[in-house]
Design a protein around this motif. Structure first.
Motif, short mmCIF file in Angstrom:
data_model
loop_
_atom_site.label_atom_id
_atom_site.label_comp_id
_atom_site.label_asym_id
_atom_site.label_seq_id
_atom_site.Cartn_x
_atom_site.Cartn_y
_atom_site.Cartn_z
N VAL A 125 -27.31 68.14 -15.63
CA VAL A 125 -27.27 69.48 -16.23
C VAL A 125 -28.66 70.07 -16.35
N ALA A 126 -29.63 69.24 -16.74
CA ALA A 126 -31.01 69.74 -16.88
C ALA A 126 -31.55 70.21 -15.53
N PHE A 127 -31.27 69.48 -14.47
CA PHE A 127 -31.75 69.85 -13.14
C PHE A 127 -31.06 71.12 -12.65
N HIS A 128 -29.75 71.19 -12.79
CA HIS A 128 -29.01 72.37 -12.35
C HIS A 128 -29.51 73.63 -13.07
N ARG A 129 -29.67 73.57 -14.37
CA ARG A 129 -30.10 74.74 -15.13
C ARG A 129 -31.51 75.17 -14.73
N ALA A 130 -32.41 74.20 -14.60
CA ALA A 130 -33.79 74.54 -14.23
C ALA A 130 -33.84 75.14 -12.83
N LEU A 131 -33.03 74.60 -11.93
CA LEU A 131 -33.04 75.11 -10.56
C LEU A 131 -32.46 76.53 -10.50
N LEU A 132 -31.49 76.81 -11.35
CA LEU A 132 -30.90 78.16 -11.38
C LEU A 132 -31.92 79.20 -11.82
N THR A 133 -32.94 78.79 -12.58
CA THR A 133 -33.97 79.76 -12.96
C THR A 133 -34.77 80.23 -11.75
N LYS A 134 -34.73 79.46 -10.66
CA LYS A 134 -35.46 79.85 -9.45
C LYS A 134 -34.60 80.70 -8.51
N GLY A 135 -33.29 80.73 -8.73
CA GLY A 135 -32.41 81.53 -7.90
C GLY A 135 -31.06 80.88 -7.71
N ASP A 136 -30.18 81.58 -7.01
CA ASP A 136 -28.82 81.09 -6.76
C ASP A 136 -28.82 80.15 -5.56
N TYR A 137 -28.58 78.90 -5.80
CA TYR A 137 -28.60 77.89 -4.73
C TYR A 137 -27.19 77.44 -4.35
N SER A 138 -26.15 78.07 -4.89
CA SER A 138 -24.78 77.63 -4.63
C SER A 138 -24.43 77.79 -3.15
N LEU A 139 -23.53 76.93 -2.69
CA LEU A 139 -23.03 77.00 -1.33
C LEU A 139 -21.54 77.32 -1.37
N LYS A 140 -21.07 77.95 -0.33
CA LYS A 140 -19.69 78.42 -0.29
C LYS A 140 -18.86 77.55 0.65
N GLN A 141 -17.69 77.20 0.20
CA GLN A 141 -16.70 76.50 1.02
C GLN A 141 -15.41 77.29 0.96
N SER A 142 -15.08 77.94 2.08
CA SER A 142 -13.97 78.89 2.09
C SER A 142 -14.31 80.01 1.10
N SER A 143 -13.47 80.28 0.11
CA SER A 143 -13.76 81.33 -0.86
C SER A 143 -14.27 80.77 -2.18
N ILE A 144 -14.58 79.49 -2.20
CA ILE A 144 -15.00 78.81 -3.42
C ILE A 144 -16.47 78.45 -3.32
N TYR A 145 -17.21 78.68 -4.40
CA TYR A 145 -18.62 78.34 -4.46
C TYR A 145 -18.80 77.05 -5.25
N SER A 146 -19.93 76.38 -4.97
CA SER A 146 -20.23 75.16 -5.70
C SER A 146 -21.74 75.09 -5.96
N TYR A 147 -22.07 74.61 -7.16
CA TYR A 147 -23.47 74.33 -7.46
C TYR A 147 -23.83 72.90 -7.04
N LEU A 148 -23.14 72.43 -6.03
CA LEU A 148 -23.46 71.22 -5.28
C LEU A 148 -23.07 69.92 -6.00
N THR A 149 -22.79 68.95 -5.17
CA THR A 149 -22.34 67.65 -5.65
C THR A 149 -22.98 66.55 -4.84
N ARG A 150 -22.96 65.36 -5.39
CA ARG A 150 -23.41 64.18 -4.64
C ARG A 150 -22.23 63.40 -4.07
N GLU A 151 -21.01 63.86 -4.30
CA GLU A 151 -19.83 63.11 -3.88
C GLU A 151 -19.71 63.10 -2.36
N GLY A 152 -19.45 61.90 -1.81
CA GLY A 152 -19.52 61.69 -0.36
C GLY A 152 -18.58 62.52 0.48
#
Length: 804
Positions: free
Chosen positions: A563-590
């Motif tokens: 959570v700390a990393f995600h929040r700090a990174l969001l202060t630099k801009g929107d880094y989310s990626l889109k899959q179909s019509s759904i966005y994600s703030y990224l995962t480590r799941e394989g």
């Protein structure tokens, strides 16, 4: 060696062997199975008898391959020593019936012939597996019975099978029909007669003479190993004729055609010697999967995948081939024949060739020795385990190991840890990237990768130096991984300092060696690589980025760090990626690595919005962190979290940002708990929907961001229940009540929080639907634009009504 008239590897005939020894099939051997009715056995039996017939007519040499035997000279009362077959029982039994049939045919044309000596020799063949089998062969070798069958054969009896005639004889006991060996024997006798394998009386003289074309190579097991152990190994294949036996026989036949005599003998001996020992040990050591005594399935699995790789190396790049699905099935579901591995191969190329036999030989020689590298042995055992589901990555690991070993052999060098580490590191990175980013999506793509690995063979002893030349390598997808490996190889070849830095970066488990983004962060690529050697600050910066990456992407990630990393990174801009019509703030799941992972965000090939690539937001965050610390080399998780939180707390929201939903996630850390493990969200008509589980499909069940923010802020002072709904709220829909997402209760206070669209009209006459937060209390609904306002009102209501 026992005192025998034959040398190991000498080509002899059945008659020569039985003239010197009594052939007794020992009790430890299995039944005679060539007469079984399954498809595989029918094919083998028919093929063998057709070959014998053809070569008896032409007189050309035909080999039954190696036959192993143990000579027992200690038996008391025997006229001649006893030969106990170890491997070759099925073929020897078939040869017995061919000779027996030839003797019958000779008597058909020459009834007055004296066959006493010939019958005495044939009677030396016996089965010890069951008493019924032993009695049957003794009867079949009696002169009176042979002459009786010859007389029957002189009559017009084509309507009757020989087996039927035999079964009707008074000497044929009823219990014979319950012995599998005897049942098989009758089938084979019928087919020998039906195919006219023995067609004239002169064939008896041919078979018993010096010019007999039907032969085999003799091997005494005393020169191979312990006889009892080998009996167990050779008979561990079960009662059915296995795929392995058929494929092994075909390979040995190819060996005879392709290899020089000495190599051929060596190849065949090892097929039942050192190589068998390797798979025997592998199967027996894997007791968890109950693989004892099933080593031939392991050997078969290895041959299958290694031969398919050799096929992939030889298929034309532009060939429009489509192979039957059962041939390419991961599980071996049908009998393998060598012809399977020639599908689509150009006429001037063959999968089964001398190069293939050499490659298999060199590799199995290496893994069979005691001092072979553990990792190569592990690769071999894994690919050979019939209980494993084998994917393209596993097949590439096998191809990589085999090509490396073969390449070192061609260079007259022994495989060793240093060159293998270099080789395996590069090809593993290429293969893992291919598995993630669709590089193995088709059979054609995989074959191109195999061809690429094959082209590396001359550089097995130093693949780094080859890649450091930036060769024009084709075959692996995606190509950015090739470019990364070339750049890393160039730096490793030039500098020990860079070698250490790269190795440390590749030790970060999560990225599996894919660290191209770190070079991008310091602006080093193929064209600017020389600056890495001339500007020391670039290496220092690289090492700093490596240190930060290792602490931010540890092997075990905590929720607090995430959570700390995600929040700090969001202060630099929107880094989310889109899959179909759904966005994600990224995962480590394989399973989501290809689309919504940190790996995908950071990879060189992910240039969605150049030059303002989203991955550089991480560099911006890294640089911010580095300005706040003196030394990052010993930074820990507990130390990095306060720094990340400090960056977040100091951030002032930029009203020009388009990703308005990010503000709530930056300012309200508790909100991340509602995004699910995949950190997903979806925006429809200015409302941000959050998942229930890992699904934000709007035909599923969804929460709403503002309600989650309010719930998170109030849950410590009131009872809050979040509601989820199917679908989404559409502008213009009419509801009797506000669309409720949250219920807040404290004492006598009960408040419903929801969403509703307010339709507005601007000066130009254009209508717009604006979602607002609704608060319903005591039957009255009010509307608010922000969660801050809504929270203040709710707190006021709770306070006033609770006091009452």
């Amino acid at each position: 060696m026992n005192d025998i008239p034959f040398q190991n590897g000498q080509s002899i005939t059945f008659w020569q062997l039985i003239s010197h020894y009594a052939i007794h099939i020992p009790t430890i051997q299995r039944d005679y199975v060539y007469g079984r009715s399954d498809k595989a056995t029918n094919s083998v039996r028919s093929g063998v008898l057709d070959e014998v017939k053809e070569h008896l007519i032409s007189g050309k040499y035909f080999s039954f391959n190696f036959i192993y035997g143990e000579i027992d000279t200690t038996s008391q009362g025997d006229i001649v020593p006893i030969c106990k077959p170890l491997d070759g029982q099925q073929r020897l039994t078939t040869l017995y019936f061919i000779y027996w049939s030839a003797l019958v045919q000779m008597l058909v044309d020459t009834p007055e012939a004296d066959v006493t000596e010939a019958v005495n020799v044939l009677s030396r063949f016996s089965y010890e597996t069951r008493q019924t089998a032993k009695d049957f062969f003794e009867l079949m070798s009696q002169e009176r019975i042979i002459r009786d069958i010859a007389m029957w054969s002189q009559t017009d009896n084509n309507h009757q099978h020989l087996s039927s005639f035999i079964e009707e004889k008074h000497w044929f006991r009823p219990d014979f029909l319950y012995d599998p060996t005897i049942i098989s024997a009758l089938v084979v006798l019928d087919e020998i007669r039906g195919k006219s394998v023995i067609s004239n009386p002169n064939q008896w003289a041919l078979l018993t003479g010096a010019d007999c074309p039907i032969r085999f190579e003799w091997l005494d097991i005393e020169d191979i190993g312990n006889g009892d152990e080998l009996y167990i190994k050779m008979n561990a294949r079960g009662k059915q004729l296995s795929d392995f036996e058929s494929l092994k026989a075909e390979l040995e036949e190819k060996s005879k055609d392709l290899l020089p005599d000495r190599e051929n003998l060596d190849f065949r001996q090892k097929m039942d010697g050192a190589w068998t020992d390797f798979f025997w040990d592998a199967a027996n050591n894997n007791t968890a999967n109950d693989n004892r005594n099933k080593y031939d399935a392991w050997f078969m699995q290895f041959l299958n995948w290694s031969l398919w790789n050799q096929w992939a190396e030889r298929i034309k790049a532009d060939t429009n081939y489509k192979l039957p699905s059962e041939i390419l099935a991961e599980e071996i579901t049908h009998q393998r024949r060598l012809s399977d591995y020639e599908c689509g191969i150009p006429e001037n190329a063959k999968t089964i060739c001398i190069e293939t036999l050499h490659k298999i030989s060199h590799y199995l020689d290496y893994v069979s020795q005691k001092d072979s590298l553990d990792e190569i042995v592990h690769i071999t055992r894994h690919i050979s385990d019939p209980n494993q589901s084998i994917d393209y990555g596993d097949r590439m690991r096998l191809e990589s190991a085999m090509t490396y070993v073969d390449g070192m052999y061609a260079l007259h060098k022994q495989p060793e840890a240093k060159s293998w580490k270099q080789w395996n590191r590069i090809i593993t990175h290429l293969s893992e990237a291919a598995q993630i980013w669709q590089g193995y999506n088709t059979l054609g793509q995989y074959t191109q990768a195999v061809k690429a690995v094959a082209s590396f063979q001359p550089y097995a002893d130093n693949l780094i130096n080859y890649f450091a030349q930036f060769p024009d390598i084709q075959g692996f997808t995606p190509h950015d991984q090739i470019e990364e490996e070339e750049l890393k190889s160039w730096l490793i070849a030039k500098s020990t300092d860079w070698t250490e830095a790269i190795e440390k970066a590749e030790d970060i488990t999560y990225f599996q060696g894919k660290i191209g983004f770190l070079f991008a962060f310091i602006n080093i690529d193929k064209t600017t690589k020389n600056t890495a050697l001339t500007q020391d600050n670039l290496l220092d910066k690289f090492n700093q980025y490596v240190a930060l990456t290792s602490v931010i992407f540890p092997d075990e990630e905590t929720e607090e760090l995430s959570v700390a990393f995600h929040r700090a990174l969001l202060t630099k801009g929107d880094y989310s990626l889109k899959q179909s019509s759904i966005y994600s703030y990224l995962t480590r799941e394989g399973s989501f690595t290809r689309s919504i992972s940190w790996k995908n965000l950071l990879r060189d090939g992910n240039r969605r919005n150049p030059p303002d690539e989203k991955r550089y937001l991480i560099r911006d965050l890294y640089d911010d962190i580095l300005q706040r610390i003196e030394d990052c080399n010993h930074l820990t998780t507990s130390e990095i979290i306060p720094i990340l939180n400090q960056i977040t707390e100091e951030y002032q929201w930029d009203s020009n940002r388009q990703d308005w939903q990010s503000r709530a996630l930056i300012e309200h850390p508790e909100t991340w708990a509602y995004l699910g493990s995949l950190k997903q969200y979806r925006i429809e008509d200015k409302i941000c929907y959050l998942p229930i589980g890992n699904n934000t499909q709007l035909n599923g069940r969804n929460s709403e961001l503002d309600a989650c923010v309010i719930c998170g802020e109030l849950k410590h002072e009131a009872d809050c229940t979040l509601y989820v709904y199917v679908g989404r709220l559409y502008p213009g829909d009419k509801y009797d009540k506000p669309f409720k997402y949250l219920s807040v209760s404290k004492g006598n206070a009960h408040i419903a929080v929801g969403k509703e669209y307010i339709i507005t009209k601007n000066d130009s006459g254009i209508y717009d639907a604006i979602p607002v937060i609704t608060i319903t209390n005591a039957g009255k609904t009010d509307y608010y634009d922000t969660t801050k306002e809504a929270i203040q009102i709710i707190e006021k209501i709770l306070s006033s009504q609770s006091d009452n």
